[in-house]
Design an enzyme around this catalytic site. Structure first.
Site, mmCIF file in Angstrom:
data_model
loop_
_atom_site.group_PDB
_atom_site.id
_atom_site.type_symbol
_atom_site.label_atom_id
_atom_site.label_comp_id
_atom_site.label_asym_id
_atom_site.label_seq_id
_atom_site.Cartn_x
_atom_site.Cartn_y
_atom_site.Cartn_z
ATOM 1 N N ALA A 134 -11.421 17.066 -14.654
ATOM 2 C CA ALA A 134 -10.772 18.375 -14.664
ATOM 3 C C ALA A 134 -9.368 18.264 -14.079
ATOM 4 O O ALA A 134 -9.124 17.473 -13.163
ATOM 5 C CB ALA A 134 -11.601 19.377 -13.868
ATOM 6 N N LEU A 161 -9.221 20.114 -22.843
ATOM 7 C CA LEU A 161 -10.540 20.765 -22.782
ATOM 8 C C LEU A 161 -10.615 21.678 -21.567
ATOM 9 O O LEU A 161 -10.098 21.344 -20.489
ATOM 10 C CB LEU A 161 -11.639 19.708 -22.707
ATOM 11 N N HIS A 200 -6.226 6.775 -25.365
ATOM 12 C CA HIS A 200 -4.801 7.132 -25.315
ATOM 13 C C HIS A 200 -3.978 5.889 -25.653
ATOM 14 O O HIS A 200 -4.278 4.798 -25.156
ATOM 15 C CB HIS A 200 -4.438 7.663 -23.921
ATOM 16 N N SER A 257 -8.854 7.551 -37.704
ATOM 17 C CA SER A 257 -9.136 6.113 -37.840
ATOM 18 C C SER A 257 -10.063 5.623 -36.726
ATOM 19 O O SER A 257 -10.890 4.728 -36.952
ATOM 20 C CB SER A 257 -7.844 5.293 -37.873
ATOM 21 N N ASN A 258 -9.953 6.196 -35.541
ATOM 22 C CA ASN A 258 -10.879 5.803 -34.468
ATOM 23 C C ASN A 258 -12.302 6.287 -34.767
ATOM 24 O O ASN A 258 -13.270 5.610 -34.436
ATOM 25 C CB ASN A 258 -10.406 6.345 -33.117
ATOM 26 N N ARG A 268 -12.797 29.597 -27.397
ATOM 27 C CA ARG A 268 -13.028 28.536 -28.392
ATOM 28 C C ARG A 268 -13.815 27.386 -27.760
ATOM 29 O O ARG A 268 -14.764 26.855 -28.334
ATOM 30 C CB ARG A 268 -11.711 28.064 -28.973
ATOM 31 N N GLU A 290 -7.326 -0.132 -30.373
ATOM 32 C CA GLU A 290 -8.163 1.052 -30.118
ATOM 33 C C GLU A 290 -9.503 0.942 -30.840
ATOM 34 O O GLU A 290 -10.551 1.282 -30.276
ATOM 35 C CB GLU A 290 -7.427 2.329 -30.560
HETATM 36 C C1 GAR Z 1 -4.865 7.528 -31.351
HETATM 37 O O1 GAR Z 1 -3.844 6.564 -31.318
HETATM 38 C C2 GAR Z 1 -5.151 8.057 -29.962
HETATM 39 O O2 GAR Z 1 -4.957 7.085 -28.965
HETATM 40 C C3 GAR Z 1 -4.122 9.160 -29.841
HETATM 41 O O3 GAR Z 1 -4.165 9.791 -31.086
HETATM 42 C C4 GAR Z 1 -4.396 8.786 -32.086
HETATM 43 C C5 GAR Z 1 -5.419 9.290 -33.049
HETATM 44 O O4 GAR Z 1 -5.528 8.391 -34.146
HETATM 45 N N1 GAR Z 1 -4.426 10.059 -28.762
HETATM 46 C C6 GAR Z 1 -3.509 10.569 -27.944
HETATM 47 O O5 GAR Z 1 -2.324 10.385 -28.062
HETATM 48 C C7 GAR Z 1 -4.096 11.418 -26.813
HETATM 49 N N2 GAR Z 1 -3.092 11.863 -25.922
HETATM 50 P P1 GAR Z 1 -6.697 8.527 -35.184
HETATM 51 O O6 GAR Z 1 -6.751 10.001 -35.621
HETATM 52 O O7 GAR Z 1 -6.282 7.652 -36.323
HETATM 53 O O8 GAR Z 1 -7.954 8.087 -34.526
#
Ligand code: GAR
Length: 216
Positions: free
Chosen positions: A147, A97, A113, A16-17, A72, A180
């Site tokens: 890092a 990463l 996050h 979704s992001n 990878r 987000e």
């Molecule tokens: C988001 O809420 C992002 O903040 C989280 O995964 C979701 C992905 O949503 N990331 C983490 O938790 C990173 N530690 P999306 O696939 O719908 O964009």
């Protein structure tokens, strides 16, 4: 930084992001373009979205590298370089990463996050952690990746989200997602227009773009 910054999105989930970024990137004034999506999954929503929207989609599961995540990540780096990527955005990417990738993109990897870091970092269950802790306010954070740290690094933008008494993980996650989708494109635009000045663990948002050196 170029006229339109070339961005790669790393994702493992529904995407979704990624959709929010692709939508805003269609705006003519937006200073960045999403040209590549890379996933550690064979299949996921983000890869489907990229293909449907005509964006190069690359799947690099670790099993194709004999379980060697460093190998990878070298393939990820080759893919990023071939696509002349300037900025990486981790949007629901559920792997850490390798140092090779981090070293190749200093202050040029954004991560989103779903908590107000430094609270509830280090995993993919920040929403559940916030509910279990009983906090009244949580939210989301966009930060630069460094890092040796997971869900940590200089904070670019945050948005607060109140926790309602009857929230469950799905309802709270949905309201965090809405924030987000707003702050992640904003952070990309700030980066792409040279308005982020990193001083140690802090990021200052400049009113005017600064001159960038060593631009890829
Ligand atoms: C988001 O809420 C992002 O903040 C989280 O995964 C979701 C992905 O949503 N990331 C983490 O938790 C990173 N530690 P999306 O696939 O719908 O964009």
């Amino acid at each position: 930084m170029s006229a339109s910054t070339r961005v790669a999105v790393l994702a493992s989930g529904t995407g979704s992001n990624l959709t929010a970024l692709l939508d805003v990137a269609q705006t003519p004034a937006f200073p960045a373009q999403i040209v590549l999506v890379v996933s550690n999954r064979s299949q996921c929503g983000a890869l489907d979205i990229a293909r449907a929207r005509g964006v190069q989609a690359v799947s690099l599961p670790v099993k194709e590298y004999g379980g060697d995540a460093t190998a990878r990540d070298r393939a990820i780096l080759d893919t990023l370089r071939t696509a002349r990527i300037e900025l990486i955005v981790c949007a629901g990417y559920d792997r850490v990463l390798s140092d090779d990738v981090l070293a190749a993109y200093p202050d040029a990897i954004l991560n989103i996050h779903p908590s107000l870091l430094p609270a509830f970092g280090g995993g993919m269950d920040a929403v559940e952690q916030a509910l279990a802790a009983g906090v009244k306010v949580t939210g989301c954070t966009v930060h630069l990746l460094k890092a040796g740290a997971v869900d940590a690094g200089p904070i670019v933008l945050q948005a607060a989200v109140p926790v309602e008494a009857d929230d469950d993980a799905d309802t709270l996650r949905a309201r965090i997602h809405e924030q987000e989708w707003r702050v992640l494109p904003e952070a990309v635009a700030l980066w792409a227009t040279g308005r982020l000045q990193v001083n140690g663990s802090k990021v200052r948002i400049l009113a005017q773009p600064r001159q960038r050196e060593g631009v890829r």
